[in-house]
Design an enzyme around this catalytic site. Sequence first.
Site, short mmCIF file in Angstrom:
data_model
loop_
_atom_site.label_atom_id
_atom_site.label_comp_id
_atom_site.label_asym_id
_atom_site.label_seq_id
_atom_site.Cartn_x
_atom_site.Cartn_y
_atom_site.Cartn_z
N HIS A 463 0.74 -1.31 -0.12
CA HIS A 463 -0.03 0.06 0.01
C HIS A 463 0.86 1.22 0.23
CE1 HIS A 463 -3.78 1.87 -0.10
NE2 HIS A 463 -4.44 1.36 0.96
N ASP A 467 -2.45 1.85 -4.74
CA ASP A 467 -3.57 2.06 -4.35
C ASP A 467 -4.80 1.19 -4.59
OD1 ASP A 467 -5.09 2.89 -6.93
OD2 ASP A 467 -3.35 4.30 -7.02
#
Length: 493
Positions: A463, A467
Amino acid sequence: MFLRSSRAIRRQWRICHGLNRAAESQVRAALTRSFQTTRHLQVVKPVLLADIGEGIVECEIIQWFVEPNARIEEFSPLCEVQSDKASVEITSRFSGVVKKLHYEAGEMAKVGKPFVDIDIQGGVSQEDLNALTAPEPATEGASEPLNKDSLSQPPQEQSSGNKTAQSSTQEPTPQSSSVKKGKCASLATPAVRHLSKELNVDIMEIEGTGKDGRVLKEDIYKFVERRDSPSQSAQPTSPFSATTPSDTEKQVETTVQLTNTQQQMFKTMTRSLSIPHFLYADEIDFSQLYELRHRLNKVVAQSAKEGEISKLTYLPFIVKAVSLALYQYPILNARVEIDEQTSKPALVHRSQHNVGVAMDTPSGLLVPVVKNVGARSVLSVAAELARLQSAAAAGKLSPQDLSGGTITVSNIGNVGGTYVSPVIVDREIAILGIGRIRTVPAFDDQDRVVKKHVCHFSWSADHRVVDGATMARAAEVVRKIVEEPDSMILHLR
């Protein structure tokens, strides 16, 4: 006149005699230099254990193929070592005589340290010697024997034999056999050695019935059966005495050292859990792929030759679908690189799709890599997966088979799980976890109940750089290809 001529003749004779002496001295000097060079090349030097993989600093000596004073040829196998990732057979680069083994079978050898001493013979260049061996101190002599234990052992045995005659007549045979087996371990695959550890069996005590004395699984089972048979006959009459613990109130804790594979998994997962994960899951309809695979297996079975695969699984199709999605979303094939000087992160994109496939092996979890999937067909991917699976089962995966991965696929479904939350491998950005394929009732376009084959795909991504929307779009590409496998034809090259 006569005196002058005789003096001239005498002077010429002296000059010729001097030239002959000079030539003779030069020949002797040349011969002496050649003999010294030969003595220089016939030296005993420690051979270093070379680096056999990425980040490997030590490995376990599984078995020796040689023993001290054994004559070896070039490319002859010296030993087999088990690293954190694979089992590797080390061969000799030169011909010579083995003088000393620095490690016993089962001991850990350090990379870059001597592991065997060889008396190298023949016309070997000094550059090759320096590249292969450690620097030799000036105080050491080349003629000094390095294996002093083997030279001093026979006198000790003779002196002990003079003191105790009865013990010398009963113990020589087991002593000699134990020393020999200590230097040359029994031949066995890592899977067999893993079985021996599970059953608490010393593999040195087993006589192998396989080729060249190789210990097989059947040999271990027979040994355990013979070992346990006396205890079974001596069991007490009460059926509860063998199972009832002696003290149920006391907790007993036993410390067990991690295996090499477990140690590597411990290090890798510790680094992996420093990556912030996020999970994305979806349900995939395998109905069309089920039918396509069924048709293709008939063709593959008819055209398969000896040594080729005769059946396709779902995994090659999934690996190929992941590769096709990476062309549209290359960020999932990259890795995060942090500059040591500026501490700024960057993405390193990689052109080849090297898909690692997690496999359950006798020695633990391993992740061999299918290289350059983008340039392979589904049949080629299936053949490479079959090769890696057989090599993993036999413990013969090379460091090259286990390195260079760019993304990983973990098929937990073949064990039985439906849902999984996979952990990203270090130096990668994404991983796909595959659940078990299930047959469920569903509604078709006309609201009729039909049978479908469904499977859950679980994605984990880094992350920090990926995204959720990017991961969802890439997963959607894989879903469409798997649900409509005929679309792979459009991407053939």
